[in-house]
Design a protein around this motif. Sequence first.
Motif, PDB file in Angstrom:
ATOM      1  N   ARG A 148       0.840  -1.211   0.000  1.00 62.96           N
ATOM      2  CA  ARG A 148       0.000   0.000   0.000  1.00 62.96           C
ATOM      3  C   ARG A 148       0.862   1.244   0.000  1.00 62.96           C
ATOM      4  O   ARG A 148       0.500   2.275  -0.568  1.00 62.96           O
ATOM      5  CB  ARG A 148      -0.925  -0.020   1.229  1.00 62.96           C
ATOM      6  CG  ARG A 148      -1.891   1.135   1.271  1.00 62.96           C
ATOM      7  CD  ARG A 148      -2.982   0.928   2.298  1.00 62.96           C
ATOM      8  NE  ARG A 148      -2.532   0.640   3.638  1.00 62.96           N
ATOM      9  CZ  ARG A 148      -2.200   1.566   4.542  1.00 62.96           C
ATOM     10  NH1 ARG A 148      -2.260   2.846   4.229  1.00 62.96           N
ATOM     11  NH2 ARG A 148      -1.813   1.222   5.742  1.00 62.96           N
TER      12      ARG A 148
ATOM     13  N   VAL B 297      -7.425   2.690  -0.689  1.00 64.29           N
ATOM     14  CA  VAL B 297      -7.255   1.290  -1.086  1.00 64.29           C
ATOM     15  C   VAL B 297      -8.516   0.489  -0.771  1.00 64.29           C
ATOM     16  O   VAL B 297      -8.969  -0.311  -1.591  1.00 64.29           O
ATOM     17  CB  VAL B 297      -6.013   0.672  -0.404  1.00 64.29           C
ATOM     18  CG1 VAL B 297      -5.940  -0.832  -0.637  1.00 64.29           C
ATOM     19  CG2 VAL B 297      -4.746   1.358  -0.907  1.00 64.29           C
TER      20      VAL B 297
ATOM     21  N   ALA C 231     -11.298   1.419  -3.274  1.00 62.63           N
ATOM     22  CA  ALA C 231     -10.988   0.885  -4.594  1.00 62.63           C
ATOM     23  C   ALA C 231     -11.155  -0.636  -4.644  1.00 62.63           C
ATOM     24  O   ALA C 231     -11.442  -1.206  -5.696  1.00 62.63           O
ATOM     25  CB  ALA C 231      -9.564   1.268  -4.998  1.00 62.63           C
ATOM     26  N   SER C 232     -11.000  -1.283  -3.495  1.00 62.42           N
ATOM     27  CA  SER C 232     -11.144  -2.740  -3.400  1.00 62.42           C
ATOM     28  C   SER C 232     -12.576  -3.162  -3.089  1.00 62.42           C
ATOM     29  O   SER C 232     -12.863  -4.357  -3.013  1.00 62.42           O
ATOM     30  CB  SER C 232     -10.215  -3.283  -2.307  1.00 62.42           C
ATOM     31  OG  SER C 232      -8.880  -2.948  -2.568  1.00 62.42           O
TER      32      SER C 232
ATOM     33  N   ASP D  66      -5.514  -6.946  -6.422  1.00 64.07           N
ATOM     34  CA  ASP D  66      -5.745  -6.292  -7.709  1.00 64.07           C
ATOM     35  C   ASP D  66      -5.562  -4.785  -7.592  1.00 64.07           C
ATOM     36  O   ASP D  66      -4.903  -4.154  -8.417  1.00 64.07           O
ATOM     37  CB  ASP D  66      -7.146  -6.637  -8.218  1.00 64.07           C
ATOM     38  CG  ASP D  66      -7.415  -6.045  -9.586  1.00 64.07           C
ATOM     39  OD1 ASP D  66      -6.599  -6.275 -10.511  1.00 64.07           O
ATOM     40  OD2 ASP D  66      -8.437  -5.357  -9.738  1.00 64.07           O
ATOM     41  N   THR D  67      -6.119  -4.203  -6.550  1.00 63.07           N
ATOM     42  CA  THR D  67      -5.994  -2.760  -6.326  1.00 63.07           C
ATOM     43  C   THR D  67      -4.537  -2.353  -6.154  1.00 63.07           C
ATOM     44  O   THR D  67      -4.112  -1.301  -6.639  1.00 63.07           O
ATOM     45  CB  THR D  67      -6.803  -2.337  -5.083  1.00 63.07           C
ATOM     46  OG1 THR D  67      -8.185  -2.618  -5.326  1.00 63.07           O
ATOM     47  CG2 THR D  67      -6.631  -0.865  -4.769  1.00 63.07           C
TER      48      THR D  67
END
Length: 101
Positions: free
Chosen positions: A25, A33, A36-37, A65-66
Amino acid sequence: MVRLPLTPAEVERGQRLGALLRRARGCRSMLDVALASHISPETLRKIESGRVATPAFPTIAAIADTLGLSLDAVWAEISQAERTAEDGSVLPVTRHPSLVS
């Protein structure tokens, strides 16, 4: 449903996962994060701190993935300590069934 207590190995693996995700991160905020996840910031905080040692696979897949991490790389890093035998020799890597496509 009753959850069985986690083994020391599962707890340690969860701590390694949390440390890996914190490093990946970097300077991105936990909130950015998590959003976005598509998970809650509280869930990400618990995973990163090791409080959730066995998060659901889709959750880890979304976070990876993020963060631009491959699931193979995540599994290889968090299972690294388990591949070392008591005599110090390295054991072959066994892929987790849920990571094999």
